[in-house]
Design a protein around this motif. Sequence first.
Motif, mmCIF file in Angstrom:
data_model
loop_
_atom_site.group_PDB
_atom_site.id
_atom_site.type_symbol
_atom_site.label_atom_id
_atom_site.label_comp_id
_atom_site.label_asym_id
_atom_site.label_seq_id
_atom_site.Cartn_x
_atom_site.Cartn_y
_atom_site.Cartn_z
ATOM 1 N N ALA A 1 30.014 40.175 43.378
ATOM 2 C CA ALA A 1 31.462 39.992 43.509
ATOM 3 C C ALA A 1 31.848 38.786 44.327
ATOM 4 O O ALA A 1 33.010 38.620 44.637
ATOM 5 C CB ALA A 1 32.087 41.249 44.130
ATOM 6 N N PHE A 2 30.895 37.901 44.684
ATOM 7 C CA PHE A 2 31.270 36.855 45.639
ATOM 8 C C PHE A 2 32.052 35.740 44.987
ATOM 9 O O PHE A 2 32.682 34.947 45.673
ATOM 10 C CB PHE A 2 30.036 36.307 46.344
ATOM 11 C CG PHE A 2 29.322 35.189 45.622
ATOM 12 C CD1 PHE A 2 28.324 35.460 44.733
ATOM 13 C CD2 PHE A 2 29.666 33.866 45.861
ATOM 14 C CE1 PHE A 2 27.661 34.443 44.080
ATOM 15 C CE2 PHE A 2 29.008 32.845 45.210
ATOM 16 C CZ PHE A 2 27.997 33.134 44.311
ATOM 17 N N GLN A 3 32.046 35.628 43.663
ATOM 18 C CA GLN A 3 32.753 34.530 43.021
ATOM 19 C C GLN A 3 34.247 34.620 43.306
ATOM 20 O O GLN A 3 34.901 35.600 43.014
ATOM 21 C CB GLN A 3 32.526 34.565 41.510
ATOM 22 C CG GLN A 3 33.216 33.412 40.779
ATOM 23 C CD GLN A 3 33.085 33.556 39.281
ATOM 24 O OE1 GLN A 3 32.659 34.585 38.804
ATOM 25 N NE2 GLN A 3 33.467 32.538 38.564
ATOM 26 N N ASN B 1 22.524 46.363 49.624
ATOM 27 C CA ASN B 1 23.922 46.101 49.297
ATOM 28 C C ASN B 1 24.236 44.620 49.139
ATOM 29 O O ASN B 1 25.342 44.264 48.748
ATOM 30 C CB ASN B 1 24.839 46.707 50.363
ATOM 31 C CG ASN B 1 25.035 48.189 50.154
ATOM 32 O OD1 ASN B 1 24.706 48.729 49.100
ATOM 33 N ND2 ASN B 1 25.548 48.869 51.159
ATOM 34 N N TRP B 2 23.281 43.740 49.458
ATOM 35 C CA TRP B 2 23.493 42.324 49.197
ATOM 36 C C TRP B 2 23.707 42.085 47.710
ATOM 37 O O TRP B 2 24.378 41.114 47.308
ATOM 38 C CB TRP B 2 22.277 41.515 49.666
ATOM 39 C CG TRP B 2 21.015 41.840 48.932
ATOM 40 C CD1 TRP B 2 20.069 42.742 49.280
ATOM 41 C CD2 TRP B 2 20.573 41.261 47.696
ATOM 42 N NE1 TRP B 2 19.060 42.782 48.355
ATOM 43 C CE2 TRP B 2 19.347 41.860 47.359
ATOM 44 C CE3 TRP B 2 21.094 40.299 46.845
ATOM 45 C CZ2 TRP B 2 18.643 41.539 46.214
ATOM 46 C CZ3 TRP B 2 20.394 39.963 45.696
ATOM 47 C CH2 TRP B 2 19.172 40.572 45.388
ATOM 48 N N PHE B 3 23.137 42.958 46.883
ATOM 49 C CA PHE B 3 23.254 42.785 45.439
ATOM 50 C C PHE B 3 24.706 42.910 44.988
ATOM 51 O O PHE B 3 25.187 42.120 44.165
ATOM 52 C CB PHE B 3 22.378 43.831 44.740
ATOM 53 C CG PHE B 3 22.377 43.722 43.246
ATOM 54 C CD1 PHE B 3 21.794 42.642 42.618
ATOM 55 C CD2 PHE B 3 22.956 44.711 42.471
ATOM 56 C CE1 PHE B 3 21.795 42.545 41.234
ATOM 57 C CE2 PHE B 3 22.958 44.624 41.092
ATOM 58 C CZ PHE B 3 22.364 43.540 40.472
ATOM 59 N N SER C 1 21.538 29.910 46.973
ATOM 60 C CA SER C 1 23.000 29.897 47.122
ATOM 61 C C SER C 1 23.536 31.298 47.342
ATOM 62 O O SER C 1 24.442 31.516 48.154
ATOM 63 C CB SER C 1 23.643 29.256 45.892
ATOM 64 O OG SER C 1 23.384 30.035 44.733
ATOM 65 N N VAL C 2 22.964 32.269 46.608
ATOM 66 C CA VAL C 2 23.367 33.663 46.814
ATOM 67 C C VAL C 2 22.894 34.157 48.183
ATOM 68 O O VAL C 2 23.642 34.794 48.931
ATOM 69 C CB VAL C 2 22.819 34.549 45.684
ATOM 70 C CG1 VAL C 2 23.211 36.004 45.915
ATOM 71 C CG2 VAL C 2 23.332 34.070 44.333
ATOM 72 N N PRO D 1 26.823 35.668 38.066
ATOM 73 C CA PRO D 1 26.051 35.784 39.311
ATOM 74 C C PRO D 1 24.646 36.335 39.061
ATOM 75 O O PRO D 1 23.669 35.824 39.618
ATOM 76 C CB PRO D 1 26.892 36.740 40.160
ATOM 77 C CG PRO D 1 28.269 36.657 39.593
ATOM 78 C CD PRO D 1 28.069 36.456 38.136
ATOM 79 N N VAL D 2 24.539 37.369 38.202
ATOM 80 C CA VAL D 2 23.222 37.900 37.874
ATOM 81 C C VAL D 2 22.444 36.883 37.051
ATOM 82 O O VAL D 2 21.231 36.708 37.223
ATOM 83 C CB VAL D 2 23.364 39.233 37.120
ATOM 84 C CG1 VAL D 2 22.005 39.735 36.665
ATOM 85 C CG2 VAL D 2 24.028 40.263 38.007
#
Length: 717
Positions: free
Chosen positions: A357-359, A350-352, A154-155, A23-24
Amino acid sequence: MRGRREVDRVAKKYASNDLSGWPVAQLLLGVGFLMAWTFAFGFAVDEGTATSRAARSEGVPGTFTVQSKSCPKGRCTWSGTFTTGSVFQLTREGVELRGDGGHSLDYGDVVPALDVGSGRFVHLEGGSPEWWPAIGAGIWAAFSGGFGAALTGSVARYVIRTSSRASRGREAAVGRGRSALGALAERDRSSRTARPRSSTVRVKMARSIGGTLAGTVGLLSLVATLPLFGLIWVKFNKETTLAELAAGLWAPLFAVVLVGVAIQTFRLVAVRPRLRVTDEEIVIRDGLLLWKPLRIPRTAIAAIHYGEESGQGRIEESVAHLTPFREQLNLTLRLRDSVPLPARRLRSGNWFWLALAFQGLELGTGIPQRGRPVRWLRMRVKEPRRVAADLDRWLAEDEHLALNESAPVDHAHYGKVITHRGVGGTRVKIKGPLPQPVLAEFTNEGPGALRAWLRRTEFGEGTPVVTAGPGAPPVMTVLNDRSISGKALTKRFLYVESEGRWTVNISGPDRARGFTGSATGSGTEVLDYQGPPGIAVVTCPSGQAHQVHLYGPDLVARHGCDPVASTGAHGPLPSGESPPNRSTFAVAAHALIQVRTTSGADWRIDVTPLERANVDDTQGEDQDDVPPTGHVRPFEHFIAGDRTAVVRYLGPPGPVLFRSGEAFGLVHLDATLTPVQTLALPYGDTEIQLRSHTLLQVTGGNGDWSLEEIHSLNPRH
């Protein structure tokens, strides 16, 4: 150390699988493409504008002097010096000549050219324009810009959709009115009451070290892209154009966004989450996820759950994870009502963590979000087994009943005695409804045995109630219409068979023999226990079979305790002697106990008060000052036995498997040792849910039984 190992035993697995760098890396790759787009867009605009002017033969006239020639792939290009034809004759060196049309030039040739406004080339006067560099730059700018926007978008799209879902949840929660936790948002965040001085339960919240490292490294990587972009700009961009400035506007916007992430990362590293338990509430302080302390009254908590599996199968929209990472959580608070939490907004940084962890997560799950109502609070603590057990015990404190020293007796036959006499076989008609069971005392005055049956009709088969030999002391038993009929009766018949005279006295519970600590007897008898709640042991010294029934002060049978113990006779040992036959059971204050044995069989009952018999640790069974069987048997993981017992579950709340062996049942006891619920019948294996420090009565007879905790921390995949 045990709690730390238990918490971190799968941290590596979660860090490698769910906190992997992609994700990063996606954000980094997107930022990299945006950096390339900035230069590509500026280059494409510059090339397109200059080529367009060349096509219109617009520009500053002058002369181009050839100084070098390059022919890498058969097509030659010339570089040299351009001098304007004006009075001042301005000179530019190292520029490229375009529009030559394939003509051959030599070193030192001077040809007329136009300065079309590009810092990289001039155009041969009258030559054809060359569009391919502008087209190529435009294609690369479109690709890099589109791909970079798609990766970062997408993020951002997931975060925005999640925030929108939270907003809809807030709007839906408004119409439901105020709940038990409605005052959460009204407490002052700086109130001293939000900082309890001590905690009645020792709890330490934990966070994954690997997750913290991954988040910090990810943030530093994103921050590093900004100075890198600046260095590239200064090093390779000799002249800044308006198009490049417009294309690079994303960089200061991205820097502003990263400021919030940096603040949140500092809170992650420097501020440890805390959980405090007071007499009336739980207070959670988490500077990363909550903008003020979260206060949860004890009355608003429905249950405590332990382990990863406790959150499986729940409606995910009502679950909040008090962690910025996708890590294994081991403690859950289930609230009675869904409530919004005082969570920090996603735009504060906190979106970071949501992006990290969104995967693989469903939309709307994860860290708390302002406005989204939740009913399940999941967190990660050290020593989760102990914490869950202690919190569950704290939660149940206000549910315990006080130990009453006296209980009112409400019985229709209290103080009344109805006597029936007869000779030989006689049917006694007992008229009128019996709203409650009654006591029947039989006295055999004849030379033979006396037997009695309770019948629904005059000549029915009936249910045997007593047997008394010649010269035996009076036998007392409980007569209950429920033993012969499933509904209330207006009459019933007592058939007595004897070889001589007999007497039957029908009365209320006041005729039972009272005792406090110990009592002895033979045959069948009903006793009135007048001591405090305790653990009773019935012993038949010669190993005879016996049954024990428990009744309340009104002679109504207790839940699952009719009978509470039923054992067969013990066979003789090789020495010829029979071992004592014992049964252990819990007896509440003012309970009535019916002991049934064969005629003339001696028995003894001893009651140990609960404060002496209660053992709260698993080593208590070896204490010398506790009677060998008259005590509560504690267990946490596993316990087994071959006779009735009173046990206390000391593990965390969760599932326990009861193996009854088709001979034992299980009853839940309250704090006064009163049976309140039948948990299992003797029909094989039964899975039950137990709270910490639950008291249980194992009922039944001969055989083997076991209780085993089946709670597991292994997550289901």
